[in-house]
Enzyme design. Structure first.
Site, short mmCIF file in Angstrom:
data_model
loop_
_atom_site.label_atom_id
_atom_site.label_comp_id
_atom_site.label_asym_id
_atom_site.label_seq_id
_atom_site.Cartn_x
_atom_site.Cartn_y
_atom_site.Cartn_z
N THR A 70 -7.74 -1.42 4.16
CA THR A 70 -6.77 -1.20 5.26
C THR A 70 -7.04 -0.04 6.38
OG1 THR A 70 -4.75 -2.07 4.01
CG2 THR A 70 -4.21 -0.52 5.75
N ASN A 154 -5.65 -14.43 1.97
CA ASN A 154 -5.32 -13.91 0.79
C ASN A 154 -4.24 -14.73 0.11
OD1 ASN A 154 -4.26 -12.56 3.12
ND2 ASN A 154 -2.83 -11.73 1.82
N GLN A 182 -11.24 -10.82 0.64
CA GLN A 182 -10.92 -11.87 -0.65
C GLN A 182 -12.39 -12.66 -0.67
OE1 GLN A 182 -8.50 -12.02 -2.50
NE2 GLN A 182 -7.15 -10.62 -1.41
N SER A 203 -12.84 -3.87 -0.27
CA SER A 203 -11.84 -3.33 -1.14
C SER A 203 -12.38 -3.30 -2.63
CB SER A 203 -10.52 -3.89 -1.02
OG SER A 203 -9.43 -3.19 -1.75
N HIS A 205 -10.64 -2.50 -5.33
CA HIS A 205 -9.55 -3.03 -6.35
C HIS A 205 -9.42 -4.48 -6.49
CE1 HIS A 205 -5.90 -3.89 -4.29
NE2 HIS A 205 -6.50 -3.12 -3.32
N THR A 241 -13.63 14.99 1.86
CA THR A 241 -14.29 14.55 0.44
C THR A 241 -14.22 13.40 -0.15
OG1 THR A 241 -13.90 17.04 0.01
CG2 THR A 241 -14.79 15.84 -1.91
N CYS A 326 1.96 -8.22 -0.09
CA CYS A 326 2.81 -7.07 0.38
C CYS A 326 4.32 -7.60 0.96
CB CYS A 326 1.76 -6.99 1.77
SG CYS A 326 0.27 -6.43 1.40
N1 PLP Z 1 -7.54 -7.72 3.67
C1 PLP Z 1 -7.01 -8.63 2.83
C2 PLP Z 1 -7.45 -10.11 3.31
C3 PLP Z 1 -6.12 -8.40 1.84
O1 PLP Z 1 -5.98 -9.54 0.96
C4 PLP Z 1 -5.85 -7.04 1.51
C5 PLP Z 1 -4.91 -6.82 0.52
O2 PLP Z 1 -4.31 -7.54 -0.07
C6 PLP Z 1 -6.32 -6.16 2.52
C7 PLP Z 1 -7.24 -6.61 3.68
C8 PLP Z 1 -6.02 -4.64 2.35
O3 PLP Z 1 -6.65 -4.40 1.24
P1 PLP Z 1 -6.42 -2.82 0.56
O4 PLP Z 1 -5.50 -2.95 -0.49
O5 PLP Z 1 -7.85 -2.17 0.18
O6 PLP Z 1 -5.90 -2.01 1.76
#
Ligand code: PLP
Length: 380
Positions: A70, A154, A182, A203, A205, A241, A326
């Site tokens: 994000t 996603n 993704q 990302s 995670h 940092t 989300c």
């Molecule tokens: N973009 C997509 C396509 C995502 O699926 C997600 C998270 O679900 C994000 C951006 C945001 O990722 P983060 O959780 O690292 O902010």
């Protein structure tokens, strides 16, 4: 009760090798010049190289670590907007109606600040309207134009022809940002080497790394205004940092990506869809006939609401999602399904199952059995 996790597009369990990095006794600040700082800097730079090689990023120094994808996307879009403003130009942003909120909300914010923003439509299968894209590129070729598109959705898993889109942007003199979140580990042969991408968001995670770490790759020479001001970290592109343990886990997680058997996950997903369709009537799978990432299934069950379904499955031990993660916990219809032409009620009723490398056919089978029973009850 056995707990089965089928929500890998929301987040993933950490890879063991990535979790192990958290135990390392690397505690120096990578900006410090003494031995402890140098040790920390060395491991961060190793991780940077590893991530660059895993994602096909030409120069590791193009990578700017952030706290999330994000933040990476905010940096790309707002950074270019403010850069254009500094140079006396207005930004025109071309994106799509089905992007993640990180892109959509940033685009709306920039529109309030004076950017012109265009949202491209998709067809009922979730595929990007390429004619609309081409005409948008032609219309605005004289302004500072930024295209921001996702590699894969996603919610539905539908893949955009991002390499072609990046090439088209380059041909029209527009910058191209890819939301690649993704793609790694789910889209066969994913690599930025294949296309002229100026910026890309990742990302940790989503691929078995720690939460709270992301990255934006920024093509060398591309000027962006930094969102965060302070120290000179990340070549002055992001002050603060760095999250050293998180970055190490990110690097380790990308190593494990190359060992993933994507075909096996695709077979598991296809088997699940086949069994669901056999056992339950009135099922629709969104985007089933088009190019999708290997792990995602977005299903609609006639006469059944997604929220109730997710809750009932949760009680039975299955972690799945209704629409995007989300939106979980709220009854907002999915903006993705609305954009694909579904009505409000259908857009509130989908179930997203996203598999991971550790899921088995036995788990999928017990999921299908539980789902069949629950749908029967809910339909009564
Ligand atoms: N973009 C997509 C396509 C995502 O699926 C997600 C998270 O679900 C994000 C951006 C945001 O990722 P983060 O959780 O690292 O902010």
């Amino acid at each position: 009760m056995k707990q089965i996790y089928l929500d890998h597009n929301a987040t993933t369990k950490m890879e063991q090798s990535a979790a192990n990095t958290l135990l390392f006794s690397i505690y120096g600040n990578p900006s410090s010049i003494h031995w402890a700082g140098r040790k920390a800097k060395a491991v961060v730079e190793d991780a940077r190289e590893q991530i660059a090689s895993a994602f096909g990023i030409e120069d590791p120094e193009d990578i700017c670590f952030t706290a999330s994808a994000t933040e990476a996307t905010n940096t790309a879009l707002k950074g270019l907007f403010f850069q254009a403003q500094k140079e006396g130009q207005r930004l025109h942003l071309i994106t799509s109606t089905v992007e993640h909120e990180a892109t959509l909300e940033t685009a709306k914010f920039l529109a309030e600040l004076g950017a012109s923003v265009q949202f491209l439509p998709v067809n009922p299968q979730g595929e990007l309207d390429l004619m609309a894209y081409e005409s948008a590129l032609k219309t605005f070729s004289k302004e500072r134009v930024l295209v921001s598109l996702m590699a894969a959705n996603n919610e539905t898993g539908v893949v955009f022809p991002w390499e072609k889109c990046a090439l088209m942007a380059r041909e029209h003199g527009a910058f191209f940002h890819l939301d690649a979140v993704q793609a790694p580990g789910k889209l066969p042969n994913f690599s930025l080497q294949n296309a002229p991408v100026d910026m890309a968001s990742f990302s940790a995670h989503k691929i078995g790394g720690m939460k709270g770490v992301g990255a934006l790759s920024i093509r060398r020479g591309l000027k962006l205004v930094s969102l965060l001001h302070g120290g000179a970290q990340e070549r002055k592109r992001r002050a603060g940092t760095m999250n050293v343990p998180g970055i190490l886990s990110f690097g380790e997680a990308t190593k494990a990506l190359s060992q993933r058997d994507l075909n096996a996950v695709a077979r598991l997903r296809d088997a699940m869809e086949e069994r669901v369709k056999k056992a339950i009537s009135g099922v629709e799978v969104h985007g089933q006939d088009v190019n999708r990432i290997v792990n995602t299934s977005n299903m609609l069950f006639e006469g059944v609401r997604g929220e109730g379904l997710v809750m009932a499955l949760d009680l039975a031990g299955f972690a799945v999602s209704s629409g995007s993660a989300c939106n979980s916990g709220s009854i907002l219809p999915s903006h993705v399904l609305l954009a694909m032409g579904r009505d409000k009620s259908a857009a509130q009723s989908a179930l997203r199952v996203s598999l991971g490398p550790e899921n088995t056919i036995e788990e999928v089978q017990s999921f299908v059995e539980a789902l069949t029973e629950i749908i029967k009850k809910l339909r009564k």
